[in-house]
Design an enzyme around this catalytic site. Structure first.
Site, PDB file in Angstrom:
ATOM      1  N   ASP A  59     -59.668 117.187   4.228  1.00 40.65           N
ATOM      2  CA  ASP A  59     -59.951 115.821   3.804  1.00 40.65           C
ATOM      3  C   ASP A  59     -61.462 115.640   3.663  1.00 40.65           C
ATOM      4  OD1 ASP A  59     -57.276 115.660   4.204  1.00 40.65           O
ATOM      5  OD2 ASP A  59     -57.343 113.951   5.590  1.00 40.65           O
ATOM      6  N   HIS A  82     -52.426 115.931  -0.890  1.00 42.01           N
ATOM      7  CA  HIS A  82     -52.799 114.863   0.047  1.00 42.01           C
ATOM      8  C   HIS A  82     -52.784 113.508  -0.673  1.00 42.01           C
ATOM      9  CE1 HIS A  82     -55.114 112.831   3.288  1.00 42.01           C
ATOM     10  NE2 HIS A  82     -54.611 113.791   4.044  1.00 42.01           N
ATOM     11  N   ASP A 129     -52.006 113.963  11.078  1.00 42.21           N
ATOM     12  CA  ASP A 129     -51.174 114.409   9.962  1.00 42.21           C
ATOM     13  C   ASP A 129     -51.454 115.859   9.569  1.00 42.21           C
ATOM     14  OD1 ASP A 129     -53.678 113.235   9.118  1.00 42.21           O
ATOM     15  OD2 ASP A 129     -53.014 113.355   7.047  1.00 42.21           O
ATOM     16  N   HIS A 130     -52.389 116.497  10.272  1.00 41.18           N
ATOM     17  CA  HIS A 130     -52.694 117.898  10.015  1.00 41.18           C
ATOM     18  C   HIS A 130     -52.378 118.800  11.207  1.00 41.18           C
ATOM     19  CE1 HIS A 130     -55.002 117.144   6.210  1.00 41.18           C
ATOM     20  NE2 HIS A 130     -55.009 115.930   6.747  1.00 41.18           N
ATOM     21  N   HIS A 184     -58.861 119.912  10.208  1.00 42.25           N
ATOM     22  CA  HIS A 184     -59.445 118.914  11.104  1.00 42.25           C
ATOM     23  C   HIS A 184     -58.362 118.367  12.030  1.00 42.25           C
ATOM     24  CE1 HIS A 184     -57.895 116.489   7.782  1.00 42.25           C
ATOM     25  NE2 HIS A 184     -58.050 115.383   8.486  1.00 42.25           N
ATOM     26  N   HIS A 223     -65.953 113.690   6.232  1.00 41.88           N
ATOM     27  CA  HIS A 223     -64.693 112.979   6.502  1.00 41.88           C
ATOM     28  C   HIS A 223     -64.751 112.110   7.763  1.00 41.88           C
ATOM     29  CE1 HIS A 223     -60.527 112.025   6.083  1.00 41.88           C
ATOM     30  NE2 HIS A 223     -60.153 112.655   7.172  1.00 41.88           N
ATOM     31  N   HIS A 251     -57.101 115.334  12.707  1.00 37.79           N
ATOM     32  CA  HIS A 251     -56.251 114.169  12.479  1.00 37.79           C
ATOM     33  C   HIS A 251     -54.781 114.559  12.594  1.00 37.79           C
ATOM     34  CE1 HIS A 251     -59.449 111.506  10.282  1.00 37.79           C
ATOM     35  NE2 HIS A 251     -59.389 111.264  11.571  1.00 37.79           N
TER      36      HIS A 251
END
Length: 307
Positions: free
Chosen positions: A211, A269, A67-68, A63, A140, A65
């Site tokens: 997530d 995670h 942090d990915h 996805h 999510h 976000h």
């Protein structure tokens, strides 16, 4: 097949855990590496391993976000200086192409290798002679996906004793029989492979979840996985917080594994609110429900042996 966890934290990096990235090493199977997510500083994490960026041929993004994905532009650029010449294919949700194209354009980055970017929704993403990869949308808040990597079954062991009994002595003919449905010997004998080979060797299955909130709707997708990689952002005591922020707890991930005939569960995670001293508590919570649970840390490795 081997999973290498390059980043096992959530949201923001900490001193103990970098943000999300997992490498699936398929060096024996395809002489390549597949990367799942690419959080900030993933290429720095790779420097502490024997992973060669030029061997990374596919990147799957769960996805959008930060942090990915914040490590993607740097990794793509560096691959050009590290011998990368083969096609690199990136699979990601809607928006991944704009993000990459814009990042490379405004930074004046020119790649020395072909790049393909494929945006997906749900269903089969990829299939070759060895593997099928499919994805499922999770819960999510924004579009987030899980990936199921299925290795195709392999032909069983050649029954040498049975071949000898049929008057076929060892030699190159054995390899021909294993590789072909029908073979004609030098003396004109017709050999049907299915008569001289054991049961197929079952392919391995790895499921890597992005997530997500806990959901029984994910059971079918993860069913029968040799390894299930699942987020456990929070401990059991923070179940309300996990639901509010569209994440899962240790016990919720373990319950899914327990109900889905999974062989091994690996938790990742982990929220930065938890320190290394909390690891055993988090692991114990999950193992109370699903004993075959591991808690990943950065550079944790999991080997998935052939069956």
């Amino acid at each position: 097949m081997e999973l290498n966890f390059l980043g096992t934290g959530s949201g923001v990096p900490s001193k103990e855990r970098n943000v999300s990235a997992i490498a699936l090493k398929l060096l024996q199977e395809q002489n390549s590496i597949w990367l799942f997510d690419c959080g900030e500083a993933t290429q720095h994490q790779i420097l502490h391993t024997n992973i060669k960026p030029r061997k990374i041929t596919k990147i799957f993004i769960t996805h959008m976000h930060g942090d990915h994905i914040f490590g993607l532009p740097g990794l793509l650029s560096s691959r050009s200086f590290q011998g990368g010449e083969e096609l690199l294919t990136i699979y990601g949700p809607e928006g991944i192409k704009d993000y990459i194209d814009t990042s490379l354009a405004v930074s004046g980055t020119t790649l020395t290798y072909p790049l393909s970017i494929i945006e997906f929704t749900e269903g089969k993403l990829f299939e070759d002679a060895q593997f099928t990869v499919s994805c499922k949308k999770l819960d999510h808040g924004i579009a987030s996906y899980g990936f199921r990597i299925t290795e195709k079954d392999k032909p069983g062991k050649l029954l040498a004793d049975k071949l000898k009994a049929a008057g076929i002595e060892p030699g190159p003919i054995y390899q021909q029989i294993k590789e072909n449905d029908v073979v004609r010997t030098n003396d004109g004998q017709i050999i049907h492979r299915k008569q001289f080979i054991g049961s197929d060797k079952k392919g391995r299955v790895i499921t890597i979840m992005g997530d997500t909130r806990a959901s029984h709707h994910n059971r079918t997708f993860v069913e029968g996985s040799d390894v299930l990689v699942h987020e456990a952002t929070f401990g059991h005591e923070k179940a309300d917080l996990a639901k509010a922020y569209f994440h899962s707890t240790t016990k919720q991930a373990a319950t899914l594994a327990d109900e889905s005939n999974v062989e091994k569960l690996v938790l990742t995670h982990i929220s930065s609110r938890y320190q290394q001293s909390d690891d055993q508590k988090l692991l114990t919570e999950a193992r109370e429900i699903f004993p075959k649970t591991e808690l990943a840390h950065d550079f944790h490795q999991v080997t998935i042996h052939s069956k």
